[in-house]
Design a protein around this motif. Structure first.
Motif, short mmCIF file in Angstrom:
data_model
loop_
_atom_site.label_atom_id
_atom_site.label_comp_id
_atom_site.label_asym_id
_atom_site.label_seq_id
_atom_site.Cartn_x
_atom_site.Cartn_y
_atom_site.Cartn_z
N LEU A 1 -17.17 -25.23 46.32
CA LEU A 1 -17.62 -26.60 46.59
C LEU A 1 -16.62 -27.62 46.06
O LEU A 1 -16.24 -28.56 46.75
N ILE A 2 -16.19 -27.43 44.81
CA ILE A 2 -15.23 -28.36 44.21
C ILE A 2 -13.95 -28.42 45.02
O ILE A 2 -13.41 -29.51 45.30
N GLN A 3 -13.45 -27.25 45.43
CA GLN A 3 -12.20 -27.21 46.21
C GLN A 3 -12.37 -27.92 47.55
O GLN A 3 -11.46 -28.63 48.00
N LYS B 1 -15.75 -38.74 41.28
CA LYS B 1 -16.84 -38.81 42.26
C LYS B 1 -17.47 -37.44 42.46
O LYS B 1 -18.69 -37.33 42.67
N ILE B 2 -16.66 -36.39 42.41
CA ILE B 2 -17.21 -35.04 42.50
C ILE B 2 -18.14 -34.80 41.32
O ILE B 2 -19.24 -34.26 41.46
N SER B 3 -17.70 -35.20 40.15
CA SER B 3 -18.50 -35.02 38.94
C SER B 3 -19.85 -35.72 39.05
O SER B 3 -20.89 -35.19 38.66
N SER B 4 -19.86 -36.92 39.63
CA SER B 4 -21.10 -37.67 39.79
C SER B 4 -22.08 -36.93 40.70
O SER B 4 -23.28 -36.84 40.40
N LEU B 5 -21.57 -36.38 41.81
CA LEU B 5 -22.43 -35.63 42.73
C LEU B 5 -22.99 -34.37 42.06
O LEU B 5 -24.17 -34.04 42.22
N LEU B 6 -22.13 -33.68 41.31
CA LEU B 6 -22.56 -32.42 40.69
C LEU B 6 -23.56 -32.66 39.58
O LEU B 6 -24.46 -31.85 39.35
N ARG B 7 -23.43 -33.79 38.87
CA ARG B 7 -24.42 -34.12 37.83
C ARG B 7 -25.80 -34.32 38.46
O ARG B 7 -26.83 -33.91 37.89
N MET B 8 -25.84 -34.97 39.63
CA MET B 8 -27.11 -35.13 40.33
C MET B 8 -27.70 -33.78 40.71
O MET B 8 -28.89 -33.53 40.53
N ALA B 9 -26.84 -32.91 41.23
CA ALA B 9 -27.31 -31.58 41.66
C ALA B 9 -27.84 -30.79 40.48
O ALA B 9 -28.92 -30.20 40.55
N ASP B 10 -27.10 -30.79 39.37
CA ASP B 10 -27.51 -30.02 38.20
C ASP B 10 -28.71 -30.65 37.51
O ASP B 10 -29.44 -29.96 36.78
N GLY B 11 -28.92 -31.95 37.75
CA GLY B 11 -30.06 -32.63 37.13
C GLY B 11 -31.35 -32.48 37.91
O GLY B 11 -32.38 -33.03 37.53
N GLU C 1 -30.59 -23.79 51.26
CA GLU C 1 -31.49 -24.02 50.12
C GLU C 1 -30.69 -24.21 48.83
O GLU C 1 -31.07 -24.99 47.97
N ASP C 2 -29.57 -23.45 48.70
CA ASP C 2 -28.73 -23.56 47.51
C ASP C 2 -28.10 -24.95 47.46
O ASP C 2 -27.52 -25.42 48.45
N VAL C 3 -28.20 -25.62 46.31
CA VAL C 3 -27.75 -27.01 46.23
C VAL C 3 -26.24 -27.13 46.41
O VAL C 3 -25.74 -28.11 46.98
N ASN C 4 -25.46 -26.12 45.95
CA ASN C 4 -24.02 -26.15 46.17
C ASN C 4 -23.69 -26.11 47.66
O ASN C 4 -22.84 -26.85 48.15
N GLN C 5 -24.39 -25.24 48.38
CA GLN C 5 -24.16 -25.13 49.82
C GLN C 5 -24.67 -26.36 50.56
O GLN C 5 -24.10 -26.76 51.57
N ALA D 1 -23.13 -30.72 53.86
CA ALA D 1 -23.35 -32.14 54.15
C ALA D 1 -22.05 -32.92 54.03
O ALA D 1 -21.70 -33.71 54.91
N ALA D 2 -21.31 -32.73 52.93
CA ALA D 2 -20.10 -33.50 52.69
C ALA D 2 -19.00 -33.15 53.69
O ALA D 2 -18.40 -34.04 54.31
#
Length: 207
Positions: A49-51, A63-73, A167-171, A176-177
């Motif tokens: 996902l990061i790549q 900006k990637i960090s911001s999206l991932l914080r939302m996902a992990d939260g 269903e997996d948030v990373n996917q 989507a992106a």
């Protein structure tokens, strides 16, 4: 798998993996030794996902960090999708001169397509653009907006089904992106070809 295995599996260098770990983009592995950790399929999915966000969509690390914080939260899917759209399409860069203000043309589009009459970053961006067009003396008329909105409504219906299924948030974020970025570029390229084709038919009828 250990860090070396994770690197070989994903094609991401050990140095980059360590950077992502330090920046919090990648969760820490399970400690098995004072200097070793074990990584899982979740780490593989997150690295992919990061790549994709960095090298396909072109997002900066912040900006990637911001999206991932939302996902992990544990943010709701609709909030994550809105954040992905805002980030990938640059809706957070909309000028405040017209953004946030309702416009008659923007309201008309919502009525034409029976879209939910609720605030959103996308609607603010549309209103800002319609306001800009109005100020430059090239307002978008009702007929044009009806035709354009009908076309993109059909496109959006196909895209949303394809890009929000996982269903997996990373996917979810990945599809989507990457989908918003590549599908949006595809629409622009198709529009460019259509314009060129109509121009050729008009000015070179024998082509």
């Amino acid at each position: 798998m250990q860090l070396k295995d994770l690197s070989e599996r994903t094609g991401v260098s050990p140095a980059s993996i360590k950077f992502y770990l330090r920046e919090g983009l990648l969760p820490a592995g399970r400690s098995i030794h004072a200097t070793r950790a074990e990584y899982s399929e979740h780490h593989v999915s997150r690295l992919e996902l990061i790549q994709a966000l960095r090298h396909v969509v072109g997002l900066p690390v912040a900006k990637i960090s911001s999206l991932l914080r939302m996902a992990d939260g544990g943010a709701p899917r609709l909030e994550i999708l809105a954040a992905v759209q805002r980030t990938v399409l640059g809706l957070d860069d909309v000028s405040t001169e017209h953004g946030g203000m309702r416009t008659p043309a923007g309201d008309a589009v919502v009525r034409f397509r029976n879209w939910p009459d609720v605030p959103s970053d996308a609607r603010n961006a549309l209103n800002a653009h319609l306001g800009l067009m109005e100020s430059l003396g090239v307002p978008a008329g009702a007929e044009l907006l009806d035709v354009y909105s009908q076309a993109v409504d059909t496109i959006a219906a196909v895209n949303i089904s394809a890009t929000t299924a996982p269903e997996d948030v990373n996917q979810l974020i990945m599809t989507a992106a990457v989908g918003m970025h590549l599908h949006g570029q595809l629409v622009l390229k198709l529009l460019a070809l259509a314009h060129a084709s109509h121009a050729i038919r008009r000015y070179e009828p024998d082509a």
